[in-house]
Scaffold this motif. Sequence first.
Motif, PDB file in Angstrom:
ATOM      1  N   ASP A  30      21.080   8.944  27.167  1.00  0.00           N
ATOM      2  CA  ASP A  30      21.450  10.022  27.104  1.00  0.00           C
ATOM      3  C   ASP A  30      21.241  10.778  25.605  1.00  0.00           C
ATOM      4  N   HIS A  31      20.839   9.791  24.543  1.00  0.00           N
ATOM      5  CA  HIS A  31      20.579  10.176  23.354  1.00  0.00           C
ATOM      6  C   HIS A  31      19.097  10.309  22.897  1.00  0.00           C
ATOM      7  N   ASP A  32      18.333  10.377  24.077  1.00  0.00           N
ATOM      8  CA  ASP A  32      16.965  10.274  23.662  1.00  0.00           C
ATOM      9  C   ASP A  32      16.351  11.671  22.901  1.00  0.00           C
ATOM     10  N   ILE A  33      17.126  12.634  23.196  1.00  0.00           N
ATOM     11  CA  ILE A  33      17.101  14.097  22.393  1.00  0.00           C
ATOM     12  C   ILE A  33      18.476  14.310  22.149  1.00  0.00           C
ATOM     13  N   VAL A  34      18.906  14.535  20.965  1.00  0.00           N
ATOM     14  CA  VAL A  34      20.329  14.852  20.650  1.00  0.00           C
ATOM     15  C   VAL A  34      20.282  16.054  20.095  1.00  0.00           C
ATOM     16  N   ALA A  35      21.046  17.128  20.711  1.00  0.00           N
ATOM     17  CA  ALA A  35      21.274  18.825  20.040  1.00  0.00           C
ATOM     18  C   ALA A  35      22.465  18.489  19.129  1.00  0.00           C
ATOM     19  N   ALA A  36      22.284  19.178  17.901  1.00  0.00           N
ATOM     20  CA  ALA A  36      23.558  19.230  16.975  1.00  0.00           C
ATOM     21  C   ALA A  36      23.378  20.346  16.227  1.00  0.00           C
ATOM     22  N   GLY A  65      -0.211  15.396  36.338  1.00  0.00           N
ATOM     23  CA  GLY A  65      -0.043  14.173  35.427  1.00  0.00           C
ATOM     24  C   GLY A  65       0.961  14.609  34.372  1.00  0.00           C
ATOM     25  N   ARG A  66       1.936  15.399  34.761  1.00  0.00           N
ATOM     26  CA  ARG A  66       3.005  15.762  33.786  1.00  0.00           C
ATOM     27  C   ARG A  66       4.202  14.787  33.746  1.00  0.00           C
ATOM     28  N   PHE A  67       4.762  14.231  32.796  1.00  0.00           N
ATOM     29  CA  PHE A  67       5.965  13.347  32.729  1.00  0.00           C
ATOM     30  C   PHE A  67       6.955  14.184  32.195  1.00  0.00           C
ATOM     31  N   TYR A  68       8.076  14.304  32.619  1.00  0.00           N
ATOM     32  CA  TYR A  68       9.323  14.971  31.976  1.00  0.00           C
ATOM     33  C   TYR A  68      10.402  13.923  31.653  1.00  0.00           C
ATOM     34  N   ALA A  69      10.809  14.214  30.606  1.00  0.00           N
ATOM     35  CA  ALA A  69      12.108  13.223  30.079  1.00  0.00           C
ATOM     36  C   ALA A  69      12.925  13.923  29.003  1.00  0.00           C
ATOM     37  N   GLY A  70      14.005  12.920  28.553  1.00  0.00           N
ATOM     38  CA  GLY A  70      14.573  13.346  27.375  1.00  0.00           C
ATOM     39  C   GLY A  70      15.512  14.337  27.493  1.00  0.00           C
ATOM     40  N   PHE A  71      16.121  14.900  28.776  1.00  0.00           N
ATOM     41  CA  PHE A  71      16.770  15.921  29.021  1.00  0.00           C
ATOM     42  C   PHE A  71      18.141  16.026  28.214  1.00  0.00           C
ATOM     43  N   THR A  72      18.263  17.283  27.817  1.00  0.00           N
ATOM     44  CA  THR A  72      19.718  17.470  27.116  1.00  0.00           C
ATOM     45  C   THR A  72      19.953  19.007  27.163  1.00  0.00           C
ATOM     46  N   ARG A  73      21.145  19.351  26.795  1.00  0.00           N
ATOM     47  CA  ARG A  73      21.344  20.773  26.974  1.00  0.00           C
ATOM     48  C   ARG A  73      22.191  21.168  25.436  1.00  0.00           C
ATOM     49  N   ASP A  74      21.877  22.323  25.020  1.00  0.00           N
ATOM     50  CA  ASP A  74      22.568  22.767  23.950  1.00  0.00           C
ATOM     51  C   ASP A  74      23.159  24.279  24.238  1.00  0.00           C
ATOM     52  N   GLY A  75      24.177  24.575  24.683  1.00  0.00           N
ATOM     53  CA  GLY A  75      24.873  25.663  25.105  1.00  0.00           C
ATOM     54  C   GLY A  75      24.371  26.200  26.604  1.00  0.00           C
ATOM     55  N   ASP A  76      23.622  27.209  26.519  1.00  0.00           N
ATOM     56  CA  ASP A  76      22.816  27.797  27.709  1.00  0.00           C
ATOM     57  C   ASP A  76      21.310  27.322  27.671  1.00  0.00           C
ATOM     58  N   GLN A  77      21.145  26.482  26.984  1.00  0.00           N
ATOM     59  CA  GLN A  77      19.686  26.146  26.760  1.00  0.00           C
ATOM     60  C   GLN A  77      19.409  24.855  27.221  1.00  0.00           C
ATOM     61  N   LEU A  78      18.643  24.667  28.371  1.00  0.00           N
ATOM     62  CA  LEU A  78      17.986  23.146  28.783  1.00  0.00           C
ATOM     63  C   LEU A  78      16.979  22.759  27.899  1.00  0.00           C
ATOM     64  N   VAL A  79      16.865  21.565  27.481  1.00  0.00           N
ATOM     65  CA  VAL A  79      15.948  21.183  26.509  1.00  0.00           C
ATOM     66  C   VAL A  79      15.161  19.911  27.322  1.00  0.00           C
ATOM     67  N   ARG A  94      18.891   3.662  42.040  1.00  0.00           N
ATOM     68  CA  ARG A  94      18.435   4.670  40.862  1.00  0.00           C
ATOM     69  C   ARG A  94      19.490   5.293  40.397  1.00  0.00           C
ATOM     70  N   VAL A  95      20.621   4.576  39.689  1.00  0.00           N
ATOM     71  CA  VAL A  95      21.366   4.839  38.970  1.00  0.00           C
ATOM     72  C   VAL A  95      21.016   5.727  37.530  1.00  0.00           C
ATOM     73  N   SER A  96      21.513   6.674  37.306  1.00  0.00           N
ATOM     74  CA  SER A  96      21.200   7.599  36.148  1.00  0.00           C
ATOM     75  C   SER A  96      22.641   8.256  35.540  1.00  0.00           C
ATOM     76  N   TYR A  97      22.640   8.643  34.486  1.00  0.00           N
ATOM     77  CA  TYR A  97      23.483   9.363  33.636  1.00  0.00           C
ATOM     78  C   TYR A  97      23.118  10.194  32.561  1.00  0.00           C
ATOM     79  N   ARG A  98      23.474  11.507  32.521  1.00  0.00           N
ATOM     80  CA  ARG A  98      23.129  12.541  31.551  1.00  0.00           C
ATOM     81  C   ARG A  98      24.355  13.411  31.332  1.00  0.00           C
ATOM     82  N   GLY A  99      24.707  13.579  30.144  1.00  0.00           N
ATOM     83  CA  GLY A  99      25.618  14.660  29.757  1.00  0.00           C
ATOM     84  C   GLY A  99      27.076  14.715  30.416  1.00  0.00           C
ATOM     85  N   GLY A 100      27.634  13.669  31.095  1.00  0.00           N
ATOM     86  CA  GLY A 100      28.876  13.545  31.444  1.00  0.00           C
ATOM     87  C   GLY A 100      28.817  13.343  33.294  1.00  0.00           C
TER      88      GLY A 100
END
Length: 358
Positions: free
Chosen positions: A160-166, A104-118, A330-336
């Motif tokens: 792509d901005h659901d979670i923003v790392a800054a 029952g898990r749902f994963y979303a909001g993916f982003t990257r900050d350096g070597d960390q996947l969030v 099923r077109v998607s985009y994240r992080g370039g």
Amino acid sequence: MAGRMRSGLFGLVAALVAAGALLAQTPVGARSPKTPPPPVAAAWPQVTRATIPGTLPDGAAYTPVYFLDERASVGTALDPRGGGVRLVLRAADGAIRELRRGTGRFYAGFTRDGDQLVWAESVTAEDGVTRTELWRAALAGGAPRKVTADTGWVSFENSDHDIVAAAGQLHWTAAARSSTEIRSVPLGGGPVRVRTEPGAWALTAWPWLVSTGSGQRGPMRLLNLDTGQTTTVKAGDDTPDQCGPTWCRLFALRGDDPVRSVLMRPDGSDRQTATDDGATAAIADVAVLDRFEVLAGDSSTLATAVGGARLLIYDLKTRQLVNVAEAASRVSYRGGVLWWSTSGGDNTTWHSIDLRTV
């Protein structure tokens, strides 16, 4: 000499008659045939692309949710042994590393900050309440770590901005009564800071917010969280669909003509028509990398047969429309990285293009 003159005159008359016949056969107001957009290989020969199987080595169907480059990706797959949904990292060589799993898990909001996947991880409990946590994992290895469970009524737009790392902080928005919470937490975890803004807002390129639901609440606005500056989008008679601090997307309608996909600056300047044949946005984000507008056009013959639609990209830098795929689903985009699927019988194949390499 007279014979040559009569011959030339007869030739000119014949050409004029032929041209007149063609004009007579052309419906009034009909458009001239357009030159089809070039394929990716011709427009961007240096760009990196890849094709990825739609199954894992254990036979489970694989759905990518984030690409690190054109080959390495993160995605979901069911556990064949009944362990629920797995979140896995699929390396460029096909090696699989499991990050998380659970029923029952749902994963979303993916982003990257350096070597960390969030990412965000949501689970609906027995009491019917869905709770969302933020997690991170080092790409080099090691167990994932929970960042926070204090996420509020988190709201994601499949952007792509659901979670923003800054600047070492993770930022996201959560719904509140007649307002929006902008929540922030250090990447390594800690107390969550909450800032509240009246109205409905979504994150775009940091530190900007864009108003949502603007159609009945006035014009679209942009808000700079650092300076407090507010910008009202000047769209004229057209309706903005989405905006960021650099570009806005408009869908322009004129009479019975097909919709035109138009890009412009928030102040109304530098208007460019990406297409005028009814193609519309294929992803939530406008002008990704401040350069590429991703569009879904009319279905080609192939797309009609196997499903999907023609996938196009308008390059704001060169003002060129490029044909990416004839039958994309099923077109998607994240992080370039842009990706999509195609189907052949019971088999699904994923395709990717790293727009950072254009």
